[in-house]
Design an enzyme around this catalytic site. Structure first.
Site, mmCIF file in Angstrom:
data_model
loop_
_atom_site.group_PDB
_atom_site.id
_atom_site.type_symbol
_atom_site.label_atom_id
_atom_site.label_comp_id
_atom_site.label_asym_id
_atom_site.label_seq_id
_atom_site.Cartn_x
_atom_site.Cartn_y
_atom_site.Cartn_z
ATOM 1 N N ARG A 47 42.122 54.349 54.305
ATOM 2 C CA ARG A 47 43.788 53.728 54.336
ATOM 3 C C ARG A 47 44.710 54.212 55.859
ATOM 4 O O ARG A 47 45.463 53.648 56.019
ATOM 5 C CB ARG A 47 44.342 53.653 53.363
ATOM 6 C CG ARG A 47 43.941 53.222 52.502
ATOM 7 C CD ARG A 47 44.690 53.238 51.288
ATOM 8 N NE ARG A 47 44.567 54.586 50.980
ATOM 9 C CZ ARG A 47 44.862 54.819 49.546
ATOM 10 N NH1 ARG A 47 45.903 54.377 49.504
ATOM 11 N NH2 ARG A 47 44.764 56.356 48.762
ATOM 12 N N ARG A 56 38.350 45.715 57.200
ATOM 13 C CA ARG A 56 38.594 45.999 55.899
ATOM 14 C C ARG A 56 40.168 44.443 55.419
ATOM 15 O O ARG A 56 39.906 43.968 54.790
ATOM 16 C CB ARG A 56 39.205 46.884 55.092
ATOM 17 C CG ARG A 56 39.020 48.012 54.555
ATOM 18 C CD ARG A 56 38.058 46.977 53.462
ATOM 19 N NE ARG A 56 38.910 47.057 52.196
ATOM 20 C CZ ARG A 56 39.588 47.735 51.381
ATOM 21 N NH1 ARG A 56 39.258 48.966 51.028
ATOM 22 N NH2 ARG A 56 39.917 46.622 50.613
#
Length: 359
Positions: A47, A56
């Site tokens: 992330r 993603r």
């Protein structure tokens, strides 16, 4: 140690390719002299990277884990950006459960959620054993990665039995693990059956990754810190030991990591680890005598990457210096990369660690 009930997957390579065996990372895991302190970061593929968020976008976590092309791309991203000494296979510890048919999902901001938590022996019996045929996408992804990584080793991983069991019993993440411990203490037959089941799944999952080309493995026991040493030794260690024993039969080094496990480091090493991961709460000076004749991995506080660069690198130097006392030392954060981490700061940290003089 009890012998595993099932044998390793046929056709496994006993040692990494020649171009990999001389890597600083694998040398450190084997306790051999290294040209520099090797470094990689837990959750380095994830992330904190804008390129990760881009690929993603609109793709669920578990969906991304079963797409070999996406797994290759995400795993490679931090290797390209940072030049770290190892790649960590992009997946999730509950993926093998999903692969065998357990009804679960990973909900954003929550974590793994299980539709029907395990309560009885019948519930355990309904969970199939994992076979390589359940996860052909893992073999494809690992093989693709090995081809792209070249001389950079790939770390395969699995969730340790206690941590995976806690999700199955609680139905999702838990701070107290009350239902998990209630089963462990009050229904020891169900607990033993569940742990044996998960240990078999985890071991097979590691075997599949190594068969496809992973050069090392890491067993994550994220929630083992919730246990006393006595309870860990009696109810958890034997099952983690089975996983690590089967991984050891493959000829690859084994890392064992848990969070908040300062009171368990000796036992986690004795479970069969070659290297014990140490979280940021425990100084390496204290951890190294506990793990004995084993290497250590860690353990800079993940929040220090938010400090000024000179503060971060000064603390990193302290970690490297402390690591000299161990049989081998792999530099890492003491837990995963935080989502708001500046990738440029991790690049500076990588460069600092790899350039730190060991002579």
């Amino acid at each position: 140690m009890t012998s595993p009930t099932s044998s390793p997957t046929p056709g496994l390579a006993a040692s990494p390719a020649p171009e990999l065996s001389g890597s600083a990372f694998l040398k450190a895991l084997r306790g051999e002299p290294v040209p520099h302190t090797p470094v990689w970061f837990m959750r380095q593929a994830g992330r904190s990277l804008p390129e990760y968020l881009k690929v993603r976008e609109g793709v669920g976590m578990l969906e991304s884990c079963v797409d070999p092309g996406l797994v290759v791309e995400i795993t490679m991203q931090p290797v390209r950006r940072y030049g770290v000494d190892a790649a960590i296979f992009f997946s999730d510890i509950v993926l093998p459960l999903k692969a065998v048919g357990v009804d679960l999902d990973i909900k954003p901001g929550v974590g793994p959620v299980v539709a029907e938590p395990v309560r009885t022996l019948e519930d355990v019996a309904r969970i199939p054993d994992l076979t390589p045929e359940h996860v052909p996408f893992i073999t494809q992804a690992v093989q693709g990665l090995v081809g792209e990584l070249g001389s950079t080793p790939l770390i395969g991983f699995a969730g340790a039995p206690f941590t995976v069991a806690s999700y199955l019993v609680e139905g999702g993440p838990s701070k107290e693990h009350a239902r998990t411990k209630a089963m462990m203490f009050g229904a020891p037959d169900v607990w033993a059956a569940l742990m044996e089941k998960i240990a078999g799944i985890a071991a097979t999952y590691l075997e599949v990754q190594v068969a496809a080309g992973a050069s090392a493995v890491q067993l994550f026991d994220s929630w083992a810190g919730a246990l006393t040493p006595q309870d860990y030794a009696a109810h958890v260690q034997p099952h983690s030991a089975r996983v690590l024993e089967r991984a050891g039969a493959l000829g690859v080094p084994r890392i064992h990591f848990g969070v908040g496990t300062s009171n368990l480091l000796d036992l986690m090493g004795e479970a069969g680890a070659d290297v014990v991961g140490v979280d940021w709460r425990t100084p390496l000076e204290r951890a190294i005598p506990m793990v004995g004749d084993r290497g250590v991995q860690g353990n800079l506080d993940p929040t220090l990457v938010f400090a000024p660069t000179e503060v971060m690198t000064a603390r990193a130097a302290e970690v490297i210096e402390a690591g000299r006392a161990a049989k081998g030392h792999v530099f890492n954060l003491g837990h995963g990369v935080l989502p708001s981490t500046d990738p440029d700061q991790l690049a500076r940290l990588t460069e600092f660690v790899q350039g730190y003089p060991l002579g």
